[in-house]
Design a protein around this motif. Structure first.
Motif, mmCIF file in Angstrom:
data_model
loop_
_atom_site.group_PDB
_atom_site.id
_atom_site.type_symbol
_atom_site.label_atom_id
_atom_site.label_comp_id
_atom_site.label_asym_id
_atom_site.label_seq_id
_atom_site.Cartn_x
_atom_site.Cartn_y
_atom_site.Cartn_z
ATOM 1 N N ILE A 150 0.835 -1.209 0.000
ATOM 2 C CA ILE A 150 0.000 0.000 0.000
ATOM 3 C C ILE A 150 0.865 1.253 0.000
ATOM 4 O O ILE A 150 0.618 2.197 -0.760
ATOM 5 C CB ILE A 150 -0.949 -0.010 1.219
ATOM 6 N N ASP A 151 1.902 1.252 0.840
ATOM 7 C CA ASP A 151 2.780 2.425 0.933
ATOM 8 C C ASP A 151 3.518 2.690 -0.379
ATOM 9 O O ASP A 151 3.595 3.832 -0.836
ATOM 10 C CB ASP A 151 3.793 2.232 2.070
ATOM 11 N N GLN A 159 1.155 4.039 -3.061
ATOM 12 C CA GLN A 159 0.833 5.452 -2.843
ATOM 13 C C GLN A 159 1.967 6.348 -3.317
ATOM 14 O O GLN A 159 1.742 7.399 -3.923
ATOM 15 C CB GLN A 159 0.545 5.693 -1.365
ATOM 16 N N THR A 160 3.205 5.928 -3.044
ATOM 17 C CA THR A 160 4.360 6.721 -3.472
ATOM 18 C C THR A 160 4.519 6.695 -4.986
ATOM 19 O O THR A 160 4.706 7.740 -5.627
ATOM 20 C CB THR A 160 5.636 6.196 -2.803
ATOM 21 N N ASN A 206 2.324 6.030 -7.289
ATOM 22 C CA ASN A 206 1.197 6.620 -8.016
ATOM 23 C C ASN A 206 1.417 8.094 -8.334
ATOM 24 O O ASN A 206 0.879 8.608 -9.318
ATOM 25 C CB ASN A 206 -0.095 6.456 -7.211
ATOM 26 N N GLU A 207 2.194 8.776 -7.508
ATOM 27 C CA GLU A 207 2.443 10.193 -7.742
ATOM 28 C C GLU A 207 3.261 10.408 -9.019
ATOM 29 O O GLU A 207 3.234 11.494 -9.600
ATOM 30 C CB GLU A 207 3.185 10.794 -6.547
#
Length: 386
Positions: free
Chosen positions: A58-59, A62-63, A65-66
């Motif tokens: 998940i972490d 999230q990173t 995806n930016e």
């Protein structure tokens, strides 16, 4: 011993046997998990391990995806198209810029260098834009398209943009967990799928889901879902590093996707960064890899190498005119065995071996012609843009 004593002994033995049998059965069931063990930490440990892996995924998503972008393909339409509102009418969109396709990409430099697939940005007449996960959209310039690999580089204006790091695809192993992110179906931006590396070093003809086929050498095979629109998106390891560029899916099966190893793309990226264009060495032959099966079918004198062959049409020559191969005297039907002493075996294709060298470098080629081994030298030219 009396009959009564015998009966008591038998009953006692049966009772002890039943007791130990039930005890053993309960121990067995505890081992397989039907009866929980008395120490709850033995159950919590694997659950906590899985939870930690999920949090890690998940972490990193999230990173990453930016830095993962959706690529939209727009063109000016010069005709009327059916209206979605009334099937009896046509919608006049002549001269308007309409979205006609899409793909994925990822940012690798803070000043806006983006990697994607060549087939995503193949149309010279189209306008390309990138859309971040935040919804911000920017027009993109196509900097370069690799003539060999299905790779292209785009550029948007920016500073301190989020990026995703490049990993080492040579360390990948079958069974390793990987994550694919992309613009699934060219509609569902930043979709995440998870799977494993199914195999490495594949040479396959696969499609991008939109009717286009591509020959991939040295591809990563994965069961992480790669759908149309995912093309050009990153394949990540659990460290959040790009290990592959999602490229194609097999039309003959499910959960069979392919990615270009990121190490194969690094030389292309470096060339654009240093020179502003892709500089590749060029040999100039059309070939098929020699396998034991092909050797048997065609009665070839060797079981490995690259067989130079003509294409299906008259203009698809095995040796391209004005190429280094033509200048050196290679012919259709020759079987290239080695370049500078390196054999063309399953792990390496001819294109890969040539790519390891530089434009202007002299190489030694060992080949077979009509059953006789020969050697020649040639100087590699730069791959022509056309």
């Amino acid at each position: 011993m009396s009959m009564r004593e015998k009966t008591q002994i038998i009953i006692a033995a049966s009772a002890y046997g039943a007791f130990f049998g039930i005890t053993a059965t309960m121990l067995t069931l505890a081992v397989v998990g039907l009866f929980p063990p008395t120490d709850s930490t033995q159950v919590d440990r694997p659950l906590n391990t899985f939870a930690r892996v999920d949090e890690q995924v998940i972490d990193l998503v999230q990173t990453a995806n930016e830095a993962v972008v959706n690529i939209t393909v727009s063109k000016k339409i010069s005709r009327s198209v059916p209206s979605n509102l009334d099937v009896s009418e046509n919608l006049d969109v002549s001269g308007q810029l309409l979205e006609v396709g899409g793909g994925s990409g990822f940012v690798i430099s803070e000043d806006g260098l983006i990697v994607t697939n060549r087939h995503v940005v193949e149309d010279e007449d189209a306008v390309y834009s990138i859309v971040y996960a935040s919804g911000q959209s920017f027009e993109a310039q196509v900097l370069a398209k690799d003539p060999v690999l299905d790779i292209a580089l785009l550029k948007v204006d920016g500073n301190n943009l989020p990026t995703v790091p490049l990993g080492d695809s040579d360390t990948l192993r079958p069974g390793q967990t990987v994550i694919a992110i992309g613009n699934a179906l060219a509609e569902l931006g930043n979709s995440v799928t998870r799977g494993v590396v199914s195999a490495i070093g594949r040479r396959v003809e696969a499609g991008d889901g939109n009717g286009r086929n591509e020959i991939l050498d040295h591809a990563i095979q994965t069961d992480a879902a790669i759908n149309p629109g995912n093309s050009g998106g990153p394949l990540l390891n659990l460290s959040g590093e790009v290990v592959g560029i999602n490229t194609a899916i097999s039309s003959r099966g499910q959960s069979v996707g392919f990615a270009i190893p990121i190490n194969d793309a690094k030389k292309t990226i470096e060339s654009v960064v240093r020179h502003g264009r892709i500089i590749r060495p060029w040999l100039g032959v059309r070939y098929v890899p020699v396998t034991p099966r092909l050797a048997d079918e065609m009665q070839l004198p060797v079981l490995y190498g690259a067989l130079i062959i003509d294409g299906t049409s008259d203009d698809e020559r095995g040796v391209l005119p004005n190429s280094p191969a033509a200048a050196a005297g290679l012919q259709e039907g020759d079987i290239i065995l080695e370049i500078n002493g390196e054999k063309l075996e399953d792990k390496d294709s001819l294109a890969q071996l040539v790519a390891r060298h530089e434009v202007g470098e002299e190489i030694v080629i060992r080949f077979v012609r009509k059953g006789e081994e020969r050697v020649l030298r040639l100087i590699l030219d730069e791959f022509p843009i056309n």
